[in-house]
Design a protein around this motif. Structure first.
Motif, short mmCIF file in Angstrom:
data_model
loop_
_atom_site.label_atom_id
_atom_site.label_comp_id
_atom_site.label_asym_id
_atom_site.label_seq_id
_atom_site.Cartn_x
_atom_site.Cartn_y
_atom_site.Cartn_z
N LEU A 82 37.15 22.01 144.12
CA LEU A 82 36.06 22.26 145.06
C LEU A 82 35.18 23.42 144.61
N SER A 83 35.79 24.47 144.06
CA SER A 83 34.99 25.64 143.63
C SER A 83 34.08 25.32 142.46
N SER A 84 34.37 24.22 141.73
CA SER A 84 33.51 23.83 140.61
C SER A 84 32.30 23.03 141.07
N ALA A 85 32.35 22.48 142.27
CA ALA A 85 31.27 21.60 142.74
C ALA A 85 29.91 22.30 142.78
N PRO A 86 29.77 23.52 143.31
CA PRO A 86 28.46 24.16 143.30
C PRO A 86 27.91 24.37 141.89
N ARG A 87 28.77 24.76 140.96
CA ARG A 87 28.31 24.92 139.58
C ARG A 87 27.77 23.60 139.02
N GLN A 88 28.53 22.54 139.26
CA GLN A 88 28.15 21.24 138.72
C GLN A 88 26.89 20.70 139.37
N ALA A 89 26.76 20.90 140.68
CA ALA A 89 25.56 20.45 141.37
C ALA A 89 24.33 21.22 140.87
N HIS A 90 24.51 22.50 140.59
CA HIS A 90 23.39 23.29 140.07
C HIS A 90 23.01 22.81 138.66
N LEU A 91 24.00 22.50 137.85
CA LEU A 91 23.68 21.94 136.53
C LEU A 91 22.90 20.65 136.66
N ALA A 92 23.31 19.79 137.59
CA ALA A 92 22.57 18.54 137.81
C ALA A 92 21.12 18.84 138.18
N LEU B 49 19.34 21.48 137.37
CA LEU B 49 18.62 21.96 136.19
C LEU B 49 18.27 20.82 135.24
N LEU B 50 19.11 19.81 135.19
CA LEU B 50 18.88 18.67 134.30
C LEU B 50 18.02 17.59 134.94
N GLY B 51 17.58 17.81 136.17
CA GLY B 51 16.76 16.82 136.84
C GLY B 51 17.54 15.59 137.26
N LEU B 52 18.84 15.77 137.50
CA LEU B 52 19.71 14.66 137.89
C LEU B 52 20.04 14.75 139.37
N PRO B 53 20.33 13.61 140.01
CA PRO B 53 20.70 13.66 141.43
C PRO B 53 22.00 14.44 141.63
N GLU B 54 22.06 15.21 142.70
CA GLU B 54 23.28 15.92 143.03
C GLU B 54 24.14 15.01 143.91
N PRO B 55 25.38 14.74 143.53
CA PRO B 55 26.22 13.83 144.32
C PRO B 55 26.75 14.49 145.58
N ALA C 289 26.09 11.08 136.47
CA ALA C 289 24.71 10.66 136.69
C ALA C 289 24.40 9.37 135.93
N ALA C 290 24.91 9.27 134.71
CA ALA C 290 24.65 8.07 133.90
C ALA C 290 25.23 6.82 134.54
N ALA C 291 26.33 6.98 135.27
CA ALA C 291 26.99 5.84 135.93
C ALA C 291 26.48 5.61 137.35
N ALA D 47 21.76 16.70 126.85
CA ALA D 47 21.74 17.63 127.98
C ALA D 47 21.69 19.08 127.50
N LEU D 48 22.45 19.39 126.46
CA LEU D 48 22.40 20.74 125.90
C LEU D 48 21.01 21.06 125.38
N ARG D 49 20.38 20.11 124.72
CA ARG D 49 19.02 20.35 124.21
C ARG D 49 18.03 20.59 125.36
N SER D 50 18.20 19.84 126.43
CA SER D 50 17.32 20.02 127.59
C SER D 50 17.46 21.42 128.19
N LEU D 51 18.69 21.88 128.35
CA LEU D 51 18.92 23.21 128.89
C LEU D 51 18.42 24.29 127.94
#
Length: 306
Positions: A211-221, A223-229, A197-199, A89-93
């Motif tokens: 809760l405040s971390s959720a937008p950051r994490q969804a944005h990372l997903a 960027l990585l082309g992963l589904p946002e939960p 995402a892997a699971a 994931a780091l390499r992809s970013l």
């Protein structure tokens, strides 16, 4: 014999093995399990062991969850064994130009002037656009400190929106968060996105301090082309003083309560009462009777007899 019905997505519970689970943790675990099972999802258990690990804590946590009537699908996943996926994931970013090295210490970040309206301690972007010479100087300084540069996300949007089952549409800040720490360990925000995402996790249930971390994490997903939960953040359990429940508040774990003569069924009954249910003696009782629409929006104040 008919084929097994496939699961529709997955939920999960992801404790850190830094100590025994307290009543608030157990309540969140039950609710995560109930929401997954009720919606036909698989339910996975992941041990988030990248930080402090207390010997024996993982096994006691698994035993406590099972005692409540919580089961899970597949093997327990340990985050510390997911290094290759985190590195990918780091390499992809990095390939997207989304990563830069940061040479700041924690103290320097806290003492640096931040942008107007930014929260105290927010990263001011000190290392975002350094010259090649400045970067080499920063790397030399890290070598002297015997640590690696932290890796940060080069955020290019100010905010991101997620949907929470109880909070509704939530828009939160996306900043230049740390992706890999100075000790070489991948940061929580990246690891949780990759591992969920892997699971196949598309339903994240956890305490609302995240809760405040959720937008950051969804944005990372994104960027990585992963589904946002989707998210469902549960109000915290707090002490009678209003502070987040912790071991210092007394007999707050399942074993503590047992040692004081309270059965596992009675502990579940206590958790059920916090949800407006009476007479629940196992997680399955909560599954059969709890209506998510009735979840109290305020913290659960845990008042325990000695």
């Amino acid at each position: 014999m008919p084929a097994a019905t496939p699961f529709r997505g997955a939920g999960r519970y992801a404790p850190s093995p830094s100590g025994d689970l307290h009543l608030g943790n157990l309540r969140t675990a039950i609710l995560a399990w109930v929401l997954a099972r009720r919606s036909g999802r698989a339910f996975h258990l992941r041990v988030e062991d990248l930080d402090r690990v207390r010997e024996g804590a993982e096994q006691r946590q698994l035993e406590d969850l099972a005692a409540l009537g919580i089961d899970w699908d597949g093997a327990v996943v340990r985050q510390s064994e997911r290094g290759p996926a985190h590195a990918a994931a780091l390499r992809s970013l990095d390939a997207q130009g989304r990563i830069y090295e940061c040479y700041c210490t924690r103290r320097e970040i806290l003492e640096a002037p931040s942008a107007p309206h930014a929260p105290p301690g927010a990263y001011p972007g000190t290392c975002r656009d350094l010259s090649p010479a400045d970067r080499e100087q920063g790397r030399a300084r890290m070598r002297e400190l015997r640590r690696e540069p932290a890796l940060r996300l080069r955020a290019e949007v100010p905010s991101w929106q997620v949907h929470d089952l109880w909070a509704g549409e939530v828009t939160g800040t996306v900043d230049d968060l740390v992706l890999r720490r100075g000790d070489g360990v991948v940061a929580y925000n990246l690891a949780v996105v990759v591992d969920d995402a892997a699971a196949g996790v598309d339903q994240v249930v956890r305490a609302d301090d995240l809760l405040s971390s959720a937008p950051r994490q969804a944005h990372l997903a994104h960027l990585l082309g992963l589904p946002e939960p989707g998210y469902a953040h549960v109000p915290l359990a707090v002490s009678t003083a209003g502070a987040r429940l912790a071991k210092r508040d007394g007999a707050v774990t399942l074993q503590d309560r047992r040692e004081r003569g309270e059965s596992t069924a009675a502990v579940v009954e206590r958790i059920g009462s916090s949800l407006g249910l009476e007479g629940c003696h196992s997680a399955r009782d909560v599954l059969e009777r709890w209506d998510p629409a009735t979840l109290p929006r305020h913290p659960w104040t845990v008042d325990l007899p000695d």
